[in-house]
Design a protein around this motif. Structure first.
Motif, PDB file in Angstrom:
ATOM      1  N   PRO A 367       0.787  -1.237   0.000  1.00  0.00           N
ATOM      2  CA  PRO A 367       0.000   0.000   0.000  1.00  0.00           C
ATOM      3  C   PRO A 367       0.819   1.287   0.000  1.00  0.00           C
ATOM      4  N   HIS A 368       2.133   1.168   0.037  1.00  0.00           N
ATOM      5  CA  HIS A 368       2.980   2.356   0.169  1.00  0.00           C
ATOM      6  C   HIS A 368       4.036   2.384  -0.934  1.00  0.00           C
ATOM      7  N   PRO A 369       4.688   3.513  -1.157  1.00  0.00           N
ATOM      8  CA  PRO A 369       5.783   3.569  -2.136  1.00  0.00           C
ATOM      9  C   PRO A 369       6.957   2.706  -1.683  1.00  0.00           C
ATOM     10  N   VAL A 370       7.765   2.271  -2.657  1.00  0.00           N
ATOM     11  CA  VAL A 370       9.000   1.546  -2.348  1.00  0.00           C
ATOM     12  C   VAL A 370      10.151   2.201  -3.112  1.00  0.00           C
ATOM     13  N   PRO A 371      11.371   2.062  -2.608  1.00  0.00           N
ATOM     14  CA  PRO A 371      12.516   2.649  -3.306  1.00  0.00           C
ATOM     15  C   PRO A 371      12.776   1.974  -4.654  1.00  0.00           C
ATOM     16  N   VAL A 372      13.251   2.763  -5.593  1.00  0.00           N
ATOM     17  CA  VAL A 372      13.749   2.251  -6.867  1.00  0.00           C
ATOM     18  C   VAL A 372      15.267   2.362  -6.818  1.00  0.00           C
ATOM     19  N   VAL A 373      15.948   1.245  -7.080  1.00  0.00           N
ATOM     20  CA  VAL A 373      17.396   1.205  -6.895  1.00  0.00           C
ATOM     21  C   VAL A 373      18.102   0.958  -8.222  1.00  0.00           C
ATOM     22  N   THR A 374      19.389   1.294  -8.245  1.00  0.00           N
ATOM     23  CA  THR A 374      20.181   1.139  -9.468  1.00  0.00           C
ATOM     24  C   THR A 374      21.134  -0.039  -9.403  1.00  0.00           C
ATOM     25  N   ALA A 375      21.121  -0.784  -8.295  1.00  0.00           N
ATOM     26  CA  ALA A 375      22.041  -1.909  -8.130  1.00  0.00           C
ATOM     27  C   ALA A 375      21.397  -2.938  -7.215  1.00  0.00           C
ATOM     28  N   LYS A 376      22.029  -4.093  -7.136  1.00  0.00           N
ATOM     29  CA  LYS A 376      21.519  -5.140  -6.263  1.00  0.00           C
ATOM     30  C   LYS A 376      21.894  -4.832  -4.816  1.00  0.00           C
ATOM     31  N   PRO A 377      21.084  -5.284  -3.844  1.00  0.00           N
ATOM     32  CA  PRO A 377      21.439  -5.083  -2.433  1.00  0.00           C
ATOM     33  C   PRO A 377      22.735  -5.817  -2.086  1.00  0.00           C
ATOM     34  N   PRO A 378      23.477  -5.318  -1.065  1.00  0.00           N
ATOM     35  CA  PRO A 378      23.173  -4.139  -0.253  1.00  0.00           C
ATOM     36  C   PRO A 378      23.365  -2.845  -1.041  1.00  0.00           C
ATOM     37  N   VAL A 379      22.369  -1.983  -0.967  1.00  0.00           N
ATOM     38  CA  VAL A 379      22.323  -0.767  -1.766  1.00  0.00           C
ATOM     39  C   VAL A 379      22.924   0.392  -0.980  1.00  0.00           C
ATOM     40  N   VAL A 380      23.847   1.113  -1.598  1.00  0.00           N
ATOM     41  CA  VAL A 380      24.417   2.307  -0.990  1.00  0.00           C
ATOM     42  C   VAL A 380      23.441   3.462  -1.199  1.00  0.00           C
ATOM     43  N   ALA A 381      23.404   4.398  -0.260  1.00  0.00           N
ATOM     44  CA  ALA A 381      22.419   5.487  -0.307  1.00  0.00           C
ATOM     45  C   ALA A 381      22.313   6.155  -1.678  1.00  0.00           C
ATOM     46  N   PRO A 382      23.429   6.491  -2.363  1.00  0.00           N
ATOM     47  CA  PRO A 382      23.293   7.134  -3.679  1.00  0.00           C
ATOM     48  C   PRO A 382      22.665   6.248  -4.747  1.00  0.00           C
ATOM     49  N   GLU A 383      22.536   4.945  -4.465  1.00  0.00           N
ATOM     50  CA  GLU A 383      21.933   4.036  -5.437  1.00  0.00           C
ATOM     51  C   GLU A 383      20.415   3.966  -5.311  1.00  0.00           C
ATOM     52  N   VAL A 384      19.835   4.728  -4.391  1.00  0.00           N
ATOM     53  CA  VAL A 384      18.376   4.866  -4.321  1.00  0.00           C
ATOM     54  C   VAL A 384      18.004   6.030  -5.234  1.00  0.00           C
ATOM     55  N   ALA A 385      17.475   5.700  -6.412  1.00  0.00           N
ATOM     56  CA  ALA A 385      17.251   6.716  -7.450  1.00  0.00           C
ATOM     57  C   ALA A 385      15.931   7.450  -7.290  1.00  0.00           C
ATOM     58  N   GLY A 386      14.980   6.830  -6.620  1.00  0.00           N
ATOM     59  CA  GLY A 386      13.657   7.432  -6.478  1.00  0.00           C
ATOM     60  C   GLY A 386      12.716   6.438  -5.837  1.00  0.00           C
ATOM     61  N   SER A 387      11.430   6.568  -6.127  1.00  0.00           N
ATOM     62  CA  SER A 387      10.446   5.638  -5.582  1.00  0.00           C
ATOM     63  C   SER A 387       9.296   5.484  -6.570  1.00  0.00           C
ATOM     64  N   VAL A 388       8.534   4.409  -6.387  1.00  0.00           N
ATOM     65  CA  VAL A 388       7.299   4.210  -7.149  1.00  0.00           C
ATOM     66  C   VAL A 388       6.278   3.568  -6.224  1.00  0.00           C
ATOM     67  N   SER A 389       5.024   3.702  -6.603  1.00  0.00           N
ATOM     68  CA  SER A 389       3.944   3.034  -5.877  1.00  0.00           C
ATOM     69  C   SER A 389       3.019   2.377  -6.880  1.00  0.00           C
ATOM     70  N   ALA A 390       2.315   1.354  -6.437  1.00  0.00           N
ATOM     71  CA  ALA A 390       1.370   0.676  -7.324  1.00  0.00           C
ATOM     72  C   ALA A 390       0.305   1.648  -7.810  1.00  0.00           C
ATOM     73  N   ALA A 391      -0.189   2.487  -6.894  1.00  0.00           N
ATOM     74  CA  ALA A 391      -1.239   3.439  -7.267  1.00  0.00           C
ATOM     75  C   ALA A 391      -0.735   4.421  -8.320  1.00  0.00           C
ATOM     76  N   GLY A 392       0.489   4.897  -8.146  1.00  0.00           N
ATOM     77  CA  GLY A 392       1.042   5.858  -9.096  1.00  0.00           C
ATOM     78  C   GLY A 392       1.261   5.252 -10.470  1.00  0.00           C
ATOM     79  N   LEU A 393       1.750   4.011 -10.522  1.00  0.00           N
ATOM     80  CA  LEU A 393       1.977   3.360 -11.811  1.00  0.00           C
ATOM     81  C   LEU A 393       0.658   3.064 -12.521  1.00  0.00           C
ATOM     82  N   ARG A 394      -0.345   2.625 -11.775  1.00  0.00           N
ATOM     83  CA  ARG A 394      -1.655   2.365 -12.395  1.00  0.00           C
ATOM     84  C   ARG A 394      -2.240   3.651 -12.974  1.00  0.00           C
ATOM     85  N   ARG A 395      -2.070   4.728 -12.259  1.00  0.00           N
ATOM     86  CA  ARG A 395      -2.592   6.012 -12.729  1.00  0.00           C
ATOM     87  C   ARG A 395      -1.917   6.414 -14.043  1.00  0.00           C
ATOM     88  N   LEU A 396      -0.607   6.196 -14.136  1.00  0.00           N
ATOM     89  CA  LEU A 396       0.116   6.523 -15.366  1.00  0.00           C
ATOM     90  C   LEU A 396      -0.363   5.658 -16.532  1.00  0.00           C
TER      91      LEU A 396
END
Length: 456
Positions: A367-396
């Motif tokens: 039910p909430h947004p999750v981070p979008v990452v640029t690499a496999k875990p363990p993810v370094v802070a700069p590798e968190v590029a943004g976020s997405v949510s199911a509701a936001g993607l469905r709306r798009l």
């Protein structure tokens, strides 16, 4: 009179200081080459003077010329100092990872500073090297010093740093330890020491854990001015021509946490206020010394001062925010909140290359947004590029703003706020008043995701 004609005449001849308290229990002596006592505050003063003198001799620098360089800060300061003495204009291109103090110092010398994104691949038009090359090409009378590929970078150390260490130790040095950035310091110094000792001196590279030089993946790290970052979109990984890897006998890989805490320890226990990369080098030197005896002698090079990292390495708030320090109060910490989350559910995320349709499948029931990452875990802070949510993607999808086959990275929302695991729990609770989720950082890595549901 005991005077010099100009400040550049004070470059070099830095002291060699024995480390005493951080070496307790070691039989092998460890001496630090204190390069922040150069007039510009770092080892890079040596190469700045060397490169400028060569350019002048070859007619590349004339009255009214402009010096251009891509720098994390220290080489720029050295060049700006020399330029101020000789009347040159300076334009420096610096990555946004560099401390605010470095940028302020460059501007204090009268230099023009262009800040570029640090998280782009070599060859990208906004990469610091690309921008510096473009500025040099478009500026009449400009000279690109190109520290990464300029032979007078390592030559400066072959002519000065190496001979100084040999003389200061009466030829007793057995091991030389230094970080590798452009590679000029370790290359020039190592070449001299190996020649004069007939190969007896062992050369040790101190490298961030994820740096490519010592075999890491090239992922982001927090220590500045050392190592080699390789962006995941890099097509051709170019190493500096100033670096001769054949002169390095072995590497010690050092974590951000060890580097930063050791830099702080050097200030409080040895009176040496140095930057994070000096912490990297000292960790490596202490490891090497632990394997040696009283007849050996380790020299470690401390490249710059901690005064240009006061807002980072020596700022408790910054260190806590990235999970390198714990708060000193008695109340619960953010990590105590994270303990409520089952380990398998601690860091839900999607990779930016995943198609929108797959992301929606993965987010089914979330039910909430999750981070979008640029690499496999363990993810370094700069590798968190943004976020997405199911509701936001469905709306798009419903509005035609996205196609199911699009990579989810093309439709990012803002990254979630981050908190350090050692910060007071109230910091996370306050952040969750404005955001649905927060990322929890441990030693600069994203170790978990807290939601409002977790803290009820």
């Amino acid at each position: 009179m005991d005077v010099i004609d100009s400040l550049v005449d004070a470059v070099g001849r830095t002291p060699l200081v024995r480390l005493n308290r951080v070496t307790e229990g070691l039989s092998c002596p460890v001496y630090a080459k204190v390069e922040y006592l150069n007039p510009g505050g770092s080892v890079k003063d040596r190469i700045a003077l060397s490169m400028v003198e060569d350019a002048e001799a070859r007619g590349l620098l004339r009255p009214g010329s402009t010096i251009v360089e891509a720098t994390s800060g220290n080489t720029g300061v050295g060049l700006a100092m020399v330029a101020a003495q000789r009347g040159y204009r300076c334009v420096f291109v610096i990555p946004d990872k560099s401390s605010a103090e470095k940028i302020a110092v460059l501007r204090a010398y009268g230099a023009e500073v262009l800040v570029c994104p640090g998280n782009v691949p070599i060859g990208h038009p906004e990469h610091v090297r690309s921008v510096s090359e473009r500025v040099a090409a478009e500026t009449p009378g400009a000279w690109l010093s190109d520290q990464y590929n300029n032979a007078f970078n390592p030559l400066a150390h072959y002519r000065s740093t190496g001979p100084e260490i040999w003389r200061q130790t009466d030829g007793r040095v057995t091991h030389f330890v230094a970080g590798v950035g452009t590679g000029g310091t370790i290359t020039g110094t190592a070449r001299y020491l190996k020649e004069v000792s007939q190969g007896r001196v062992t050369v040790v590279g101190a490298d961030p854990e994820s740096s490519v030089y010592a075999g890491g993946e090239g992922r982001p790290y927090f220590v500045e001015s050392v190592g080699h970052f390789r962006h995941p979109e890099t097509t051709e990984d170019l190493w500096p021509e100033a670096y001769d890897q054949d002169l390095v006998d072995l590497f010690e890989r050092v974590s951000d946490r060890e580097s930063l805490l050791t830099a702080r320890d050097l200030a409080r226990r040895e009176g040496l206020l140095v930057g994070g990369s000096a912490g990297t080098a000292v960790v490596a030197a202490l490891r090497v010394a632990a394997r040696l005896g009283p007849d050996d002698l380790v020299v470690v090079l401390l490249p710059d001062s901690g005064r240009i990292y006061l807002s980072k390495v020596f700022d408790d708030g910054w260190m806590r925010h990235y999970g390198f320090l714990d708060h000193e109060g008695d109340g619960p910490a953010v990590r105590d909140l994270l303990e409520r989350v089952p380990p398998r559910d601690r860091f839900p995320h999607v990779h930016r290359a995943v198609p929108v349709r797959e992301a929606l499948e993965a987010l089914d029931g979330v039910p909430h947004p999750v981070p979008v990452v640029t690499a496999k875990p363990p993810v370094v802070a700069p590798e968190v590029a943004g976020s997405v949510s199911a509701a936001g993607l469905r709306r798009l999808l419903e509005t035609g703003g996205a196609d199911p086959s699009d990579p989810v990275g093309a439709h990012l929302e803002a990254p979630p706020p981050a908190v350090g695991a050692g910060e007071p729990a109230d910091v996370a609770l306050d952040a969750l008043k404005a955001a649905e989720v927060v990322v929890v950082l441990v030693d600069g890595r994203a170790e978990g995701l807290l939601t409002r549901e977790h803290v009820r």
